[in-house]
Design an enzyme around this catalytic site. Sequence first.
Site, PDB file in Angstrom:
ATOM      1  CD  GLU A 175      44.139 -47.176  37.078  1.00 54.82           C
ATOM      2  OE1 GLU A 175      44.933 -48.125  37.095  1.00 54.82           O
ATOM      3  OE2 GLU A 175      43.358 -46.920  38.028  1.00 54.82           O
ATOM      4  CG  HIS A 246      46.441 -50.175  32.984  1.00 57.60           C
ATOM      5  ND1 HIS A 246      47.106 -50.943  33.922  1.00 57.60           N
ATOM      6  CD2 HIS A 246      45.654 -49.331  33.688  1.00 57.60           C
ATOM      7  CE1 HIS A 246      46.744 -50.569  35.137  1.00 57.60           C
ATOM      8  NE2 HIS A 246      45.860 -49.600  35.029  1.00 57.60           N
ATOM      9  CB  CYS A 367      53.388 -53.629  34.178  1.00 57.30           C
ATOM     10  SG  CYS A 367      51.853 -53.787  33.261  1.00 57.30           S
TER      11      CYS A 367
END
Length: 445
Positions: A175, A246, A367
């Site tokens: 990720e 996350h 993000c």
Amino acid sequence: MTSAVEANADGLIGPTHSYAGLSPGNLASSLNAGEASNPRAAVLQGLDKMKRLADLGLPQFVLPPHERPNIPFLRTLGFSGTDARVLERAWKDAPAFAAAACSASPMWAANAATVTPSADAADGRVHFTPANLVTNLHRALEHQQTQRALDALFPDPARFAVHDALPAVAHLADEGAANHVRLCADHGQPGVNLLVWGREAYEPWTGAYPARQTREASEAVARRHGASGAVLARQSKAAIAGGTFHNDVVCVGALETLFFHDLAFEDTKGTKAAIRAAAEGLFEPMFVEVTSADLPLADAISSYLFNSMLVQLPGEDRLTLICPTETRDNARSHAVAERLVGSNGPIGRVEYVDVRQSMRNGGGPACLRLRVVLNEAELAATNPAMRISEELHARLSEWANRWYRDTLAPADLADPALIDETRSALDALTGMLKLGSGFYPFQRA
């Protein structure tokens, strides 16, 4: 010591920004699924955030949106005819795949890649591995175009190494930098790379939400980058179950400081000990831990306090925390932020930015950006056309106002006119950012 700075490369929010609820475990994405979005407001919010960072004195770059709808992907599924016909049939016969093909998720550049600065790499180059993002279909479509964007921004192979993504299999689920924190005394000095994983490749996983990063993927990235000072830590199972898809939803770091929630890691004591051991002789880590009593996990997730940007601004001794306005609007997280500033600790002030369109899909300020440590020579070797300036911000804002819709419902993604709109927008962007001919699939067709 080589002078270096931590630059940011933000994803430019794409014209198909929508709330389709494609990401299990992302509570905001699920909560807002089906509502109408405002792509124009979203991209302008992202651009204003980029300019804010540039105005504060940090190098700020832009990563272009991907081509959406992703017609080539839909053709691999057996849809044929004109591009408009492909989109029409896909929405009729395979709407879940059509929704994935329209997703603007590449905007979240924290998932674009994992980055190892030259100070930590065995060969003295900056290394990038685009994330394969195999846990979610709509994100698994990104890595090849992400690689092209990184090649365009970092074109000098003598200074930069842009790798292929890891093999796109669940055992190597990756990720990107959303599960990576680098700590150091100075950006130009060797540091400690904290790589957080959620499950092992062959571990049976029974959680309600997926653990998106495997330990083996983190190990592979560190190995191919020749990264020194790598520390692997397990993400808290309780945090994943609570909606921490996350680790950057509950943890952020900069220089010597690691700022985290007490549910960030499965073994907090062991993680801190491993970081101290890796940092021995380099720097003394500073741990700023927020307890569940002060900020319950649900409030940490909804306010995105830890999905803020922790940055060192030129001329300032203490760090600045750049939070979403949601942090300010949540009484508990706002109180924590105020105490940080008043404690005379490593965080000296808090700034707030409005990225509500991104937040409603579960993505805060952190993000939207990929952090890249660059020394002076490396910074000079980047593509200058992709660096945010007053002029580029103005041009991109004008471009967005021309090409982006101000309302987009999920059903509107089936509109064949959207194909021409987005391609016209991306055609114009290609020249502005000097991305080269054939940057997008439709330009190569």
